[in-house]
Scaffold this active site. Structure first.
Site, PDB file in Angstrom:
ATOM      1  N   HIS A   1       0.819  -1.215   0.000  1.00  0.00           N
ATOM      2  CA  HIS A   1       0.000   0.000   0.000  1.00  0.00           C
ATOM      3  C   HIS A   1       0.853   1.265   0.000  1.00  0.00           C
ATOM      4  O   HIS A   1       0.341   2.358  -0.218  1.00  0.00           O
ATOM      5  CB  HIS A   1      -0.966   0.005   1.187  1.00  0.00           C
ATOM      6  CG  HIS A   1      -0.340   0.347   2.499  1.00  0.00           C
ATOM      7  ND1 HIS A   1       0.194  -0.600   3.331  1.00  0.00           N
ATOM      8  CD2 HIS A   1      -0.146   1.528   3.129  1.00  0.00           C
ATOM      9  CE1 HIS A   1       0.670  -0.021   4.409  1.00  0.00           C
ATOM     10  NE2 HIS A   1       0.491   1.273   4.321  1.00  0.00           N
TER      11      HIS A   1
ATOM     12  N   ASP B   1      -0.002  -7.540   1.451  1.00  0.00           N
ATOM     13  CA  ASP B   1       0.515  -6.186   1.630  1.00  0.00           C
ATOM     14  C   ASP B   1       2.039  -6.166   1.736  1.00  0.00           C
ATOM     15  O   ASP B   1       2.613  -5.480   2.575  1.00  0.00           O
ATOM     16  CB  ASP B   1      -0.106  -5.511   2.853  1.00  0.00           C
ATOM     17  CG  ASP B   1       0.128  -4.001   2.845  1.00  0.00           C
ATOM     18  OD1 ASP B   1       0.200  -3.412   1.750  1.00  0.00           O
ATOM     19  OD2 ASP B   1       0.273  -3.409   3.935  1.00  0.00           O
TER      20      ASP B   1
ATOM     21  N   SER C   1       4.629   2.577   8.149  1.00  0.00           N
ATOM     22  CA  SER C   1       4.214   1.468   7.314  1.00  0.00           C
ATOM     23  C   SER C   1       5.320   1.055   6.350  1.00  0.00           C
ATOM     24  O   SER C   1       5.880   1.870   5.624  1.00  0.00           O
ATOM     25  CB  SER C   1       2.970   1.852   6.519  1.00  0.00           C
ATOM     26  OG  SER C   1       2.268   0.726   6.116  1.00  0.00           O
TER      27      SER C   1
END
Length: 499
Positions: free
Chosen positions: A135, A165, A240
């Site tokens: 992402h 992911d 992230s």
């Protein structure tokens, strides 16, 4: 003149009292010395721990990178003039929107606008191979990686896997780059100390510490294949794609998600276990995508009610086969609806998500063995896994149908979420994602809401919620009873698109 003459007995008593007095004096004199020594030992232990933490940090931080991404998007996809600067939501399609609430009013319409975001990654080989999150980099037009020493490199996506992911990118031009070794996430213990390192809010190479709060977190609605490590190490927007490491300086997870209503850490962060990442890296490097194993069955958890209905002992654990696709590997192996799978390749099956992950991570063509209970008898079944291209089971599930048709997903109300969101002593499911402009958004659903009723029917689990939604899918709309920020209300979810 009379004098008292001490007898040997009196003399012995006097000597005893003197000994007691001297012992007490020594104790009173030595006690502060002992306390001081204990404090010194504690201070020394803290100093040694601090030095150990510093050594691990110095080993890991040089291999952590900041990732800047850019993408050209149509103007009508933007939610607000500052949303694209959200490090956790670089493209406004990022599933982490669910945690941050609505954006600001949209700017004036334009033909196209350039959006940018920030994330993290870490080098896993000295020739410039970097792990990050899908992402963060999966849809970017341009990726710029910045090292700790200030050097910047253009990066290229070698492979990206949305279901897990995970993404692999590469930079060229660097020599003998620092790399982080990959550890064993299966050996990670709940309560073990871990460190999260990344680029939170654009602050490069920030380190936070915490413990492993839980392992095997599933049914969160974040990715298709979930087996998350939960940690209370502060993970914020921009972390992230960064590493979660143990105290040996080994990567045990890739930081992926947080649960937050404000955008900041509330002590609930999630990381993809590195062992799951290892299972897809080779395929990403070889083909740029991941091919997953396919069995061709529908399954659900073996609940206490189902256990009683099948006349099984309370100790039996597993999953119940609810559907078998025609001509699928499961059909050819002889699996039947109503079978209860209790073991997969000699490993106990505890819940549906665990079994689904195990099948998906195996290569097509792999021979697998399952222990099955059928009509109260235990049998062994062997199957040769196919490829998910034979049939996409995920696309057939009520959860996937709800996500695509109505634009929202829900997750289980865990004790942690109940305490965080104020839903103690309540039951239902928590809205985890809402797609802008979807029927769910039109109805007024918001991430963080608790749905306790669907069509005036109480729901206490994710399975019950999606089952009730399916029952009403042929209607124009369905009534939801929701709770949010101390209040409750009814919302009407449109189930059919207006012509």
């Amino acid at each position: 003149m009379l004098k008292r003459i001490k007898t040997p007995r009196n003399r012995k008593k006097g000597l005893t009292n003197l000994a007691i007095l001297m012992t007490l004096s020594c104790f009173l004199w030595l006690w502060p010395i002992s306390a001081w020594a204990q404090n010194q030992r504690q201070a020394s232990s803290l100093e040694e721990f601090s030095q150990e933490l510093n050594q691990v940090a110095e080993k890991v931080i040089p291999a952590v990178v900041s990732v800047r991404v850019e993408l050209n998007v149509p103007a009508d996809t933007a939610q607000g003039p500052f949303d694209f600067n959200n490090p956790f939501s670089p493209f406004n399609r990022d599933f982490f929107e669910r945690f941050f609430g609505p954006g600001l009013p949209s700017p004036a319409p334009q033909q196209e606008q350039r959006q940018a975001g920030m994330g993290s990654g870490f080098i896993i080989s000295s020739d410039g191979l970097i792990l990050s999150s899908h992402h963060v980099v999966g849809e970017a037009d341009r990726i710029v990686v910045r090292l700790r020493d200030g050097r910047e490199f253009e990066a290229k996506v070698l492979g990206s896997d949305p279901p897990s992911d995970v993404a692999v990118i590469r930079i060229s031009g660097g020599n003998d780059l620092p790399a982080i070794p990959l550890g064993d996430s299966d050996a990670l213990l709940v309560g073990e100390l871990v460190m999260a390192i990344g680029n939170p809010f654009g602050l490069a190479h920030t380190l936070t510490t915490g413990v492993v709060s839980a392992k095997g977190r599933t049914n969160l609605g974040i990715t298709d294949y979930e087996d998350f490590i939960q940690t209370d190490a502060s993970i914020n927007p921009g972390n992230s794609g960064g590493p979660l490491t143990n105290m040996r300086g080994e990567v045990v997870g890739v930081n992926t998600a947080i649960f937050s209503q404000s955008g900041g850490s509330l002590g609930i962060g999630f990381a993809v276990p590195i062992n799951m990442v290892k299972a897809v890296i080779d395929q990403l490097l070889e083909r740029g995508e991941v091919t997953r194993g396919f069995l061709g069955i529908g399954i659900q958890n073996l609940t206490p009610d189902l256990r009683a209905s099948f006349n099984l002992d309370n100790t039996v654990k597993g999953v119940v086969v609810t559907d078998v696709m025609e001509n699928s590997p499961a059909d050819r192996a002889g699996l039947q609806r109503g079978d209860i799978i209790t073991a997969y390749n000699d490993e106990p099956v505890i819940e549906a998500s665990q079994f689904r992950n195990a099948v998906a991570l195996a290569q097509p063509g792999t021979r697998v063995a399952m222990t099955v209970i059928r009509n109260s008898e235990k049998i062994q079944v062997q199957a040769e896994l196919g490829s998910q291209t034979e049939g996409e089971p995920a696309a057939r599930t009520p959860q996937a149908d709800t996500t695509s048709k109505y634009g929202f997903t829900v997750q289980r109300l865990t004790p942690d979420l109940a305490a965080t969101l104020g839903y103690q002593r309540m039951s239902g499911v928590v809205v985890s994602a809402v797609t802008p402009g979807s029927p769910a958004a039109i109805a007024g659903l918001t991430p963080g809401m608790l749905i306790s009723e669907v069509g005036r029917q109480q729901v206490a689990s994710v399975e019950e919620f999606y089952a009730e939604i399916q029952k009403h899918q042929n209607q124009e709309r369905v009534l939801l009873f929701v709770h949010y920020r101390g209040g409750s209300q009814y919302l009407t979810l449109p189930l059919r698109q207006q012509q």
